[in-house]
Scaffold this active site. Structure first.
Site, short mmCIF file in Angstrom:
data_model
loop_
_atom_site.label_atom_id
_atom_site.label_comp_id
_atom_site.label_asym_id
_atom_site.label_seq_id
_atom_site.Cartn_x
_atom_site.Cartn_y
_atom_site.Cartn_z
N SER A 130 -4.33 -2.23 -4.03
CA SER A 130 -3.73 -0.93 -3.69
C SER A 130 -2.25 -0.93 -4.02
O SER A 130 -1.65 -1.99 -4.24
CB SER A 130 -3.91 -0.64 -2.19
OG SER A 130 -3.01 -1.45 -1.43
N CYS A 131 -1.66 0.26 -4.04
CA CYS A 131 -0.23 0.37 -4.31
C CYS A 131 0.58 -0.39 -3.27
O CYS A 131 1.58 -1.05 -3.60
CB CYS A 131 0.20 1.84 -4.34
SG CYS A 131 -0.27 2.79 -2.87
#
Length: 333
Positions: free
Chosen positions: A149-150
């Site tokens: 994920s970011c």
């Protein structure tokens, strides 16, 4: 140069495409999205409320999307198994619908001729790679991978530097996170997570995130030592990680600044940034780093207990890492 197909032309799909054209590192040859027709794709790619207008040419021609003179095949299939990636010449597929995030579901792309799939989201069962942290563990027997994920991409490089130098005994992370497409413009129903359904522009919303626990998957020594939560706040883009951790070795805050700065200029250059400026969130809009350490914002309670702050453009930094991961994978073919 590796030839790439993009499945799902949403925020990440469009920005991975932008990042590919900006960097010239990968060749986008096909895009699939059942909900966006060709002319709408032109419009959505050209105009962006967050990152501004695309600096280049984009048009529809002979049933294809043409960006900077390069023709891209367009598909509108709902079932990923029906997308003819092979016919379009796509070797790698970026799975950015947010729907097909397991090995089984993302694996459907292989039926249409893709050789590998990169899931632009955390995955329950696909191996996760974070550039600068564990990407060297990739080997080309893997057909389906996740770019995590970011937030994991922001936290992991910082956690790695701190752990390598001082040792992390345990830590808690909070991400103060910009609005994303899963939220509601006004109060609405939201399954089991009732708070997530509250109006995004009106509220600070406590939310769950698996980002900190996921760091334990990409840095095994930290498994079970980190967990975290999120606050969704009413900003359109750019988020910030607050990592509060207990250190094994005593460290002055200046010692921490020094090792992070060294990493940002050395092995993690382009991935982990470092700033001593008086920055705020807007200053990181369209920034390509995974994470930028804010030296002036962190605090130390004592030599073993610190709060560290790192910014990230949760859309564009992440999209650039998707491109970088594909470049790295292609180098191992």
């Amino acid at each position: 140069m590796v030839k790439v197909g993009v499945n799902g032309f949403g925020r990440i799909g469009r920005l991975v495409t932008r990042a590919a054209f900006n960097s010239g590192k990968v060749d986008i040859v096909a895009i699939n999205d059942p909900f966006i027709d060709l002319n709408y794709m032109v419009y959505m790619f050209q105009y962006d409320s967050t990152h501004g207008k695309f600096h280049g040419t984009v048009k529809a021609e002979n049933g294809k999307l043409v960006i900077n003179g390069k023709s891209i095949s367009i598909f509108q299939e709902r079932d990923p198994a029906n997308i003819k990636w092979g016919d379009a010449g796509a070797e790698y597929v970026v799975e950015s619908t947010g729907v097909f995030t397991t090995m089984e579901k993302a694996g459907a792309h292989l039926k249409g001729g893709a050789k590998r799939v990169i899931i632009s989201a955390p995955s329950a069962d696909a191996p996760m790679f974070v550039m600068g942290v564990n990407h060297e563990k990739y080997d080309n027997s893997l057909k389906i991978v996740s770019n995590a994920s970011c937030t994991t991409n922001c936290l992991a490089p910082l956690a790695k530097v701190i752990h390598d130098n001082f040792g992390i005994v345990e830590g808690l992370m909070t991400t103060v996170h910009a609005i994303t497409a899963t939220q509601k413009t006004v109060d609405g129903p939201s399954g089991k997570l009732w708070r997530d359904g509250r109006g995004a522009a009106q509220n600070i919303i406590p939310a769950s995130t698996g980002a900190a626990k996921a760091v334990g998957k990409v840095i095994p020594e930290l498994n079970g030592k980190l967990t975290g939560m999120a606050f969704r706040v009413p900003t359109p883009n750019v988020s910030v990680v607050d990592l509060t951790c207990r250190l094994e070795k005593a460290a002055k805050y200046d010692d921490i600044k020094k090792v992070v700065k060294q990493a940002s200029e050395g092995p993690l250059k382009g991935i982990l940034g470092y700033t001593e400026d008086q920055v705020v969130s807007c200053d990181f809009n369209s920034d390509t780093h995974s994470s930028t350490f804010d030296a002036g914002a962190g605090i130390a309670l004592n030599d073993h207990f610190v709060k560290l702050i790192s910014w990230y453009d949760n859309e564009f930094g992440y999209s650039n890492r998707v491109v970088d991961l594909m470049v790295y994978m292609a180098s191992k073919e």
